[in-house]
Structures are given as C-alpha cells and as structure tokens.
Design an enzyme around this catalytic site. Structure first.
Site, mmCIF file in Angstrom:
data_model
loop_
_atom_site.group_PDB
_atom_site.id
_atom_site.type_symbol
_atom_site.label_atom_id
_atom_site.label_comp_id
_atom_site.label_asym_id
_atom_site.label_seq_id
_atom_site.Cartn_x
_atom_site.Cartn_y
_atom_site.Cartn_z
ATOM 1 N N SER A 125 0.788 -1.147 0.043
ATOM 2 C CA SER A 125 0.103 0.128 -0.029
ATOM 3 C C SER A 125 0.931 1.158 -0.059
ATOM 4 O O SER A 125 0.580 2.212 -0.652
ATOM 5 C CB SER A 125 -1.043 0.069 1.250
ATOM 6 O OG SER A 125 -1.767 -1.174 1.033
ATOM 7 N N LYS A 126 2.088 1.012 0.781
ATOM 8 C CA LYS A 126 2.783 2.456 0.819
ATOM 9 C C LYS A 126 3.627 2.787 -0.268
ATOM 10 O O LYS A 126 3.747 3.839 -0.868
ATOM 11 C CB LYS A 126 3.725 2.260 1.872
ATOM 12 C CG LYS A 126 5.081 3.296 2.233
ATOM 13 C CD LYS A 126 4.100 4.571 2.552
ATOM 14 C CE LYS A 126 4.863 5.702 2.476
ATOM 15 N NZ LYS A 126 6.189 5.688 3.277
ATOM 16 N N ILE A 127 3.891 1.620 -1.257
ATOM 17 C CA ILE A 127 4.539 1.877 -2.443
ATOM 18 C C ILE A 127 3.597 2.601 -3.314
ATOM 19 O O ILE A 127 3.957 3.519 -4.167
ATOM 20 C CB ILE A 127 5.123 0.730 -2.954
ATOM 21 C CG1 ILE A 127 6.095 -0.257 -2.102
ATOM 22 C CG2 ILE A 127 5.465 0.824 -4.248
ATOM 23 C CD1 ILE A 127 7.350 0.828 -1.978
ATOM 24 N N ASN B 276 3.042 6.071 -2.428
ATOM 25 C CA ASN B 276 4.109 7.010 -2.438
ATOM 26 C C ASN B 276 4.077 7.438 -4.110
ATOM 27 O O ASN B 276 4.723 8.320 -4.503
ATOM 28 C CB ASN B 276 5.576 6.478 -2.261
ATOM 29 C CG ASN B 276 5.774 6.687 -0.546
ATOM 30 O OD1 ASN B 276 4.959 7.036 0.171
ATOM 31 N ND2 ASN B 276 6.902 6.482 -0.371
#
Length: 268
Positions: free
Chosen positions: A187-189, A192
């Site tokens: 999710s963070k990738i 970002n």
C-alpha cells in the site's frame, strides 16, 4: 517489559520523542542507532520524561522489550537489524507475545520474508507498518500508518496492541489495516507513487505561474481554492512563504530524503 525503538533518522527521532513523552515515566525506553551522537542528544533532550537506555545491538534491545518499533532507511539495513544471526532481533530470546513494528518502506516480499522468518524462529510477531507524514508528522505526532495486518476483532490482543503502540507516535484514527503481512508495504509503494506525482505537478504548476508573473499568494489561492488542493500541496509546498512548516519556508530543511524517494520509485 520495556518499549524500544531502532533508527533515529529524521522520522525515527520524532517517533522516539513522542514515545518517551507518551509512555508512562516508569516504562524504560530502549534505543538503538548507528550514531552515538544522535542517541546522546536524544537522551539529553528527553530523559526528563522517563528513563532511557542505549542498547548496543538489536538483539539486546529486542530481548528487553515487549513492543518495539523500527524506522530503517532500506531493505538491506532492515535485514541486518532483524536477521543478523548473532546480533540481530532474530537472536533475541523467544517471546511469542513480542511485537515488532517496522515503519520502513521496502519490497512487500522482503517484509513477508522477515516476518515469516522471525515468527518461525521465535522472537515474536513482525508487522510492516510503513507511514506517511514525514519528519514534520513524526515530530507533531500526526503520522498515519499502513499496517500489514488484518483489521482486528474486539478480542484480537495483537491488533489492539498495534493500535495502542501506534497511537503513541501518530494519529490512531489514521491507522489503516491493509490485510496480511506485506500489504502495508504494498500500500505504501502505491501511496508514494501518487504522492510523488502530486509533488511534481505542484512544483511545475507553481513554477509556471511564477514565471508568467503571477503573485505567489494569488497563485496559491488559485491552486488551493479554485483549482485543487492536496495534503502534499501543503506538506511539500515548493514556494517559500506560503506554508509555515513546509521545508521551503524553513531554509529547505529536509522533510523526506531524496535518496529515499528514489529508492521508493525503484521498488515500484
């Protein structure tokens, strides 16, 4: 048992400061970083809030802690901290109830590998909890988290402890449970990628308007009221004098390292 944190970069330092301020004074905060000077400064700044002990290895810190956080810059360092057979977390005493919350942004498969290895070997449960909010959010205690763990039921003790720990360093209402181990990192990738596109659009749009002679305050109002607004437009506003706590208004004090930005894009 005590609470611990590994990694005192710009984000880790802010997280650690809120940990020490929000933990009970009777709880010792165990800390570890590669920079002795940074750790000494932290002890000098925050020891009035409660006891702080500096550890020499990740093994030592984990052995002393029931809950630990880490804020590490890249995957190879995370592997060394957690999986070094002699000095890493994996060498700590077995403790099925120990939770290890890793806020770094890595490949999802690496988070899965570290977590499964630690669970098999016995040091405890590792959960990927990449964050958003940068150094400003870390110091302000307003971070949001993407957690590689299922949404906990009312009787889920591990889930409850994750929320309680993250509430010490961020906004518990912004804790998003993304599913199984590794899904926080995934999710963070994706997150970002969107944020960096916003940064590029904000920078190019503001640069164009200023080059054409528009007053920066008028342009800011157009962008935020008549066109579009975004969290990134405020957090990383590239024009000085528009957002008080943006890096551009503070001698371009770093909020997020360019090297980490490049690392995240390469992962994506």
């Amino acid at each position: 048992m005590d609470f611990g944190i590994i990694g005192f970069g710009s984000i880790g330092y802010g997280m650690a400061s809120n940990l020490r301020k929000n933990l009970p004074p009777s709880t010792t905060l165990q800390i570890l970083d590669t920079s002795p000077d940074v750790l000494q400064r932290f002890v000098a700044d925050y020891s009035t809030f409660g006891k702080i002990e500096v550890c020499k290895t990740a093994k030592e810190l984990a052995t002393r802690c029931h809950t630990m956080l880490s804020s590490l810059p890249n995957g190879p360092i995370a592997q060394e901290v957690y999986l070094n057979p002699s000095e890493g977390v994996i060498a700590a005493s077995a403790a099925p109830t120990r939770i290890m919350l890793d806020a770094g942004t890595f490949e999802p498969e690496l988070s899965v590998h570290i977590g499964q290895t630690l669970l098999t070997k016995g040091p405890g449960r590792y959960v990927d909890i990449p964050l958003a909010g940068g150094a400003v959010g870390a110091m302000d205690g307003t971070l949001s988290f993407m957690v590689g763990y299922h949404r906990p039921s009312p009787d889920d003790v591990i889930g409850k402890r994750i929320v309680e720990a993250l509430a010490l360093v961020g906004d518990w209402e912004k804790v998003q449970f993304c599913g199984k181990l590794g899904m926080g990192s995934a999710s963070k990738i994706a997150h970002n990628c969107v944020c960096l596109c916003y940064n590029l659009a904000d920078t190019e749009g503001m640069a164009l308007g200023l080059k054409l002679g528009v007053d920066k305050h008028v342009l800011w109002k157009v962008m935020t009221e008549d066109c579009y607004d975004s969290f990134q437009m405020h957090l990383e506003q590239p024009v000085p004098g528009l957002v008080d706590n943006a890096p551009s208004s503070n001698q371009y004090k770093r909020n997020f390292a360019a090297a980490l930005t490049l690392k995240d894009l390469r992962i994506a």
